[in-house]
Design an enzyme around this catalytic site. Structure first.
Site, short mmCIF file in Angstrom:
data_model
loop_
_atom_site.label_atom_id
_atom_site.label_comp_id
_atom_site.label_asym_id
_atom_site.label_seq_id
_atom_site.Cartn_x
_atom_site.Cartn_y
_atom_site.Cartn_z
N ASP A 37 27.41 38.05 -17.88
CA ASP A 37 26.88 37.86 -19.23
C ASP A 37 26.38 39.21 -19.72
OD1 ASP A 37 25.20 36.92 -21.56
OD2 ASP A 37 25.60 34.96 -20.69
N ASN A 89 33.91 31.37 -20.67
CA ASN A 89 32.93 30.49 -21.31
C ASN A 89 32.05 31.19 -22.34
OD1 ASN A 89 31.01 27.98 -21.26
ND2 ASN A 89 29.70 29.71 -20.71
N TYR A 156 32.65 29.94 -36.75
CA TYR A 156 32.59 29.36 -35.41
C TYR A 156 33.80 28.47 -35.13
CZ TYR A 156 30.98 26.57 -31.45
OH TYR A 156 30.88 25.93 -30.23
N LYS A 160 37.08 28.43 -32.36
CA LYS A 160 37.31 27.37 -31.38
C LYS A 160 38.68 26.72 -31.54
CE LYS A 160 33.55 28.09 -29.18
NZ LYS A 160 33.62 28.70 -27.84
#
Length: 288
Positions: A37, A89, A156, A160
């Site tokens: 991360d 992720n 967003y 996706k």
């Protein structure tokens, strides 16, 4: 695969939310976890919260950087020789009127959410195909990647939808290879993560500014629904259940399906996309 002990999991976006829960879940299964991360403090928390912290190795990574991800992949394989589960992720969220979001906002969303996945595929998949053992690439999309575009959610949801299509293509391409590497698409619904506070990862001068009461109300309403949704740990458990069944689509919640049906019906009938009021009515009727 029912015995994960000693296998290797690589997880991006592991400093919070679903990524953190996946890292902890993998470690509890006895896996060697490489948790990455950009949020160093979050990574330390992930490790400290784990029941088996010794199983988690943390790595600071900006998934937007092709070179950084390639270096990360080489290090993972130098250490472990194989990656059995790769979770692309890492994700962020920008909302607001599409024409009022800055190009920098748009680029940040796409660089993290889409190119982060692409960089992971580009650097890890060739190495996984050569490792002579089974592996799976799980890309985190969202039910937003399947539904009609939500009001004030173009940056967003646009990312996706891209992740869904990329993962479908990856699945088809891997099926043509002889190596036992497959792909899956994780599409969580309302989940209590920190994604609605993604700006914490950006310099203060780049924080998103919603310019109307309507946008702010929508932001608070949807963020509130997410806060009352599944816990990240529940999503991680559901994800592993689906992986065990070798599912491509991973839906920790299925209450969104009536909204998906409405979208598909509108497409097939060449009608306008479902309105916000229609979608809200379905959400309320289905307890979303």
């Amino acid at each position: 695969m029912s015995d994960w002990n000693g296998k290797t999991a690589v997880i991006t976006g592991a400093g919070s939310g679903i990524g953190s829960a996946l890292a902890q879940h993998c470690a509890a299964q006895g896996m060697h976890v490489i948790a990455a991360d950009i949020d160093q403090q979050g990574l330390r928390k992930t490790k400290s919260y784990a029941s088996k912290p010794e199983k988690i190795e943390i790595y600071t990574l900006d998934v937007r950087s092709e070179d950084a991800v390639e270096s990360f992949a080489k290090q993972c394989f130098n250490q472990q020789n194989e990656v059995n589960l790769l979770f692309n992720n890492a994700g962020v969220l920008i909302d607001g009127k599409s024409w009022e979001r800055s190009i920098k906002d748009w680029r940040w969303n796409f660089d993290v959410n889409v190119m982060g996945v692409v960089n992971g595929i580009h650097s890890f998949v060739p190495k996984m195909l050569s490792q002579n053992s089974a592996g799976k690439v799980i890309n985190t999309a969202s039910i937003g990647g399947l539904l009609a575009g939500g009001t004030y959610l173009a940056p967003y949801q646009g990312t996706k939808h891209a992740v869904v299509a990329i993962t479908e293509s990856l699945h088809a391409e891997l099926a043509l290879e002889s190596a036992p590497i497959t792909a899956a698409c994780l599409c969580p619904g309302d989940t209590a993560t920190g994604i609605w506070e993604s700006d914490r990862l950006r310099p203060s001068e780049e924080h998103n500014q919603l310019l109307s009461d309507a946008e702010q109300q929508m932001h608070e309403a949807v963020a509130g629904m997410c806060a009352n949704g599944l816990s990240p740990a529940q999503v991680a458990t559901a994800t592993f259940d689906a992986i065990e069944k070798d599912q491509f689509w991973i839906f920790p919640q299925d209450q969104f399906k009536p909204m998906l049906e409405l979208r598909i019906e509108a497409i097939l009938k060449e009608q306008q996309p479902p309105s916000a009021d229609q979608l809200l009515a379905i959400m309320l009727n289905n307890g979303l």
